[in-house]
Design a protein around this motif. Structure first.
Motif, PDB file in Angstrom:
ATOM      1  N   VAL A  76      13.082   4.200   1.722  1.00  0.00           N
ATOM      2  CA  VAL A  76      11.998   4.923   2.210  1.00  0.00           C
ATOM      3  C   VAL A  76      10.910   3.781   0.630  1.00  0.00           C
ATOM      4  O   VAL A  76      10.101   2.615   0.851  1.00  0.00           O
ATOM      5  CB  VAL A  76      11.449   6.147   2.194  1.00  0.00           C
ATOM      6  N   TYR A  77      11.550   3.887  -0.241  1.00  0.00           N
ATOM      7  CA  TYR A  77      10.383   3.295  -1.129  1.00  0.00           C
ATOM      8  C   TYR A  77      11.378   1.289  -1.632  1.00  0.00           C
ATOM      9  O   TYR A  77       9.628   1.051  -1.602  1.00  0.00           O
ATOM     10  CB  TYR A  77      11.564   3.698  -3.111  1.00  0.00           C
ATOM     11  N   MET A  78      11.766   1.151  -1.353  1.00  0.00           N
ATOM     12  CA  MET A  78      11.690   0.131  -1.309  1.00  0.00           C
ATOM     13  C   MET A  78      10.862  -0.545   0.219  1.00  0.00           C
ATOM     14  O   MET A  78      10.570  -1.866  -0.014  1.00  0.00           O
ATOM     15  CB  MET A  78      12.954  -0.543  -0.920  1.00  0.00           C
ATOM     16  N   THR A  79      10.920   0.071   1.359  1.00  0.00           N
ATOM     17  CA  THR A  79       9.825  -0.891   2.003  1.00  0.00           C
ATOM     18  C   THR A  79       8.867  -0.127   2.209  1.00  0.00           C
ATOM     19  O   THR A  79       7.850  -1.331   1.952  1.00  0.00           O
ATOM     20  CB  THR A  79      10.432   0.376   3.103  1.00  0.00           C
ATOM     21  N   VAL A  80       7.788   0.548   0.784  1.00  0.00           N
ATOM     22  CA  VAL A  80       7.033   0.659   0.733  1.00  0.00           C
ATOM     23  C   VAL A  80       6.691  -0.416  -0.676  1.00  0.00           C
ATOM     24  O   VAL A  80       4.851  -1.069  -0.144  1.00  0.00           O
ATOM     25  CB  VAL A  80       6.668   1.899  -0.184  1.00  0.00           C
ATOM     26  N   VAL A  81       7.437  -0.688  -0.711  1.00  0.00           N
ATOM     27  CA  VAL A  81       7.700  -1.837  -2.120  1.00  0.00           C
ATOM     28  C   VAL A  81       7.153  -3.136  -1.363  1.00  0.00           C
ATOM     29  O   VAL A  81       7.004  -3.610  -1.838  1.00  0.00           O
ATOM     30  CB  VAL A  81       8.546  -1.690  -3.197  1.00  0.00           C
ATOM     31  N   TRP A  82       7.910  -3.521  -0.783  1.00  0.00           N
ATOM     32  CA  TRP A  82       7.741  -4.793  -0.077  1.00  0.00           C
ATOM     33  C   TRP A  82       6.355  -4.578   0.935  1.00  0.00           C
ATOM     34  O   TRP A  82       5.215  -5.929   1.023  1.00  0.00           O
ATOM     35  CB  TRP A  82       9.222  -4.503   1.579  1.00  0.00           C
ATOM     36  N   GLN A  83       5.649  -3.537   1.897  1.00  0.00           N
ATOM     37  CA  GLN A  83       4.615  -3.751   2.557  1.00  0.00           C
ATOM     38  C   GLN A  83       3.649  -3.999   1.450  1.00  0.00           C
ATOM     39  O   GLN A  83       2.646  -4.676   2.146  1.00  0.00           O
ATOM     40  CB  GLN A  83       4.512  -2.573   3.073  1.00  0.00           C
ATOM     41  N   LEU A  84       3.765  -4.077   0.182  1.00  0.00           N
ATOM     42  CA  LEU A  84       2.631  -3.878  -0.559  1.00  0.00           C
ATOM     43  C   LEU A  84       2.606  -5.405  -0.653  1.00  0.00           C
ATOM     44  O   LEU A  84       1.580  -5.860  -1.261  1.00  0.00           O
ATOM     45  CB  LEU A  84       2.364  -2.831  -2.103  1.00  0.00           C
ATOM     46  N   ALA A  85       4.334  -5.570  -1.554  1.00  0.00           N
ATOM     47  CA  ALA A  85       4.670  -7.023  -1.665  1.00  0.00           C
ATOM     48  C   ALA A  85       3.861  -8.075  -0.159  1.00  0.00           C
ATOM     49  O   ALA A  85       3.193  -9.196  -1.212  1.00  0.00           O
ATOM     50  CB  ALA A  85       5.778  -7.223  -1.617  1.00  0.00           C
ATOM     51  N   SER A  86       3.690  -8.356   0.245  1.00  0.00           N
ATOM     52  CA  SER A  86       3.345  -8.775   1.748  1.00  0.00           C
ATOM     53  C   SER A  86       1.102  -9.254   1.486  1.00  0.00           C
ATOM     54  O   SER A  86       1.479 -10.048   1.449  1.00  0.00           O
ATOM     55  CB  SER A  86       3.435  -8.341   3.055  1.00  0.00           C
TER      56      SER A  86
END
Length: 333
Positions: free
Chosen positions: A193-203
């Motif tokens: 979940v943490y990596m997914t949240v980071v990816w979304q903000l990284a976009s």
């Protein structure tokens, strides 16, 4: 976006929802055009994939059942065996095409929505034609970020799989082993979940700053500090809503023969409408969370500097700006 940058840090969960809703209403024409051109096809692809996959897989199961009842070595057995192999090939080709189109439209939608919100925040006169002319240039950076994220998830899952295998062989399925496996599963889920949240903000970072790839992910990781729980709650609520829509679609449309075509069509349209609204709302929320995180860390984004950064995308030759051109020094509160 009516709020000043300094005020964004104080937005909570419902404040982020309200701000996202206000943005969509304020620029309803632009977002309607983006939705019609990008998000509607994305929603259709998502739902059509569920329907087509079910049809193909049902045929495979039916033929495999017939194969089990057919004598080995006969022409019928050979024919069914070849047919099943072909159907599996069609299914995997369809899956590949689905994920390709899903990825393309997801990245294009992200680029369009994030750029539109940033341009509106910077006070630029943004139109649909301008957004669509910028999207292909922004899309390249998003693709690099996605590929880096994919590699990170692959490495993460590989390590998790190796850890799981080692745990099973060393501890087994004793009471203690089951407890440890449960703890490992929880830790894996938290990390995922943490990596997914980071990816979304990284976009979002990839569009609004000169960072992309692993650098955008590191920037996202730093920004999310202090607002992680809000981002996680938003992530769960959006994904739960998507799951509910998917379950309803499968129950009343894909497997809804008993309800009649009128009911199935009605639920199909309803799921389609809810899904594209959810996709749009989710993309807007991602961008608002970015501004909230920037404000929380006192990284003020000057509107004129942001406007200059966005202007570069419109140039024939795109040369990324440096971070100092987009991001001002921290402000005092």
């Amino acid at each position: 976006m009516d709020r000043e940058q300094e005020e964004m840090q104080f937005l909570g969960l419902f404040g982020i929802y309200a701000e996202s809703y206000k943005i969509i209403l304020s620029w309803r024409k632009l977002f309607s055009q983006i939705t019609l051109s990008l998000i509607l096809p994305l929603s259709f692809i998502f739902l059509a994939h569920i329907e087509v996959s079910d049809l193909l897989f049902s045929k495979i199961l039916h033929n495999e059942l017939q194969l089990d009842q057919t004598q080995i070595g006969t022409k019928s057995y050979t024919h069914l065996s070849d047919l099943i192999s072909s159907e599996w090939s069609y299914l995997w080709l369809f899956k590949f095409a689905y994920f390709t189109f899903l990825l393309v439209f997801s990245l294009l939608s992200t680029a369009a929505v994030v750029y539109a919100i940033a341009a509106a925040y910077a006070g630029r006169d943004v139109t649909f034609s301008v957004v669509m002319s910028v999207v292909p240039k922004v899309w390249k950076k998003l693709m690099v970020t996605f590929l880096c994220t994919f590699f990170a998830f692959f490495a993460y899952n590989l390590v998790a799989a190796v850890t799981l295998i080692i745990s099973i062989f060393t501890i087994g399925f004793s009471n203690l082993g089951l407890v440890i496996l449960g703890i490992l599963s929880i830790l894996y889920s938290i990390g995922f979940v943490y990596m997914t949240v980071v990816w979304q903000l990284a976009s979002v970072v990839s569009v609004l700053e000169d960072l992309y790839g692993f650098k955008a992910m590191m920037k996202s990781k730093d920004l999310i500090k202090g607002k992680l729980w809000i981002a996680v709650v938003v992530f769960f609520k959006l994904n739960l809503s998507s799951l509910v829509i998917q379950v309803v679609f499968e129950r009343f449309v894909v497997n809804g023969e008993a309800f009649g075509w009128l009911v199935r069509a009605g639920f199909g349209v309803l799921c389609f409408l809810l899904l594209f609204k959810l996709f749009l709302f989710g993309l807007v929320i991602q961008t608002v969370i970015y501004f909230v995180c920037k404000s929380f860390h006192h990284e003020n984004i000057d509107k004129s500097s942001l406007s200059d950064h966005l202007e570069v995308y419109l140039l024939a030759e795109y040369v990324p700006l440096k971070a100092k051109d987009v991001q001002l020094e921290p402000f005092d509160v």
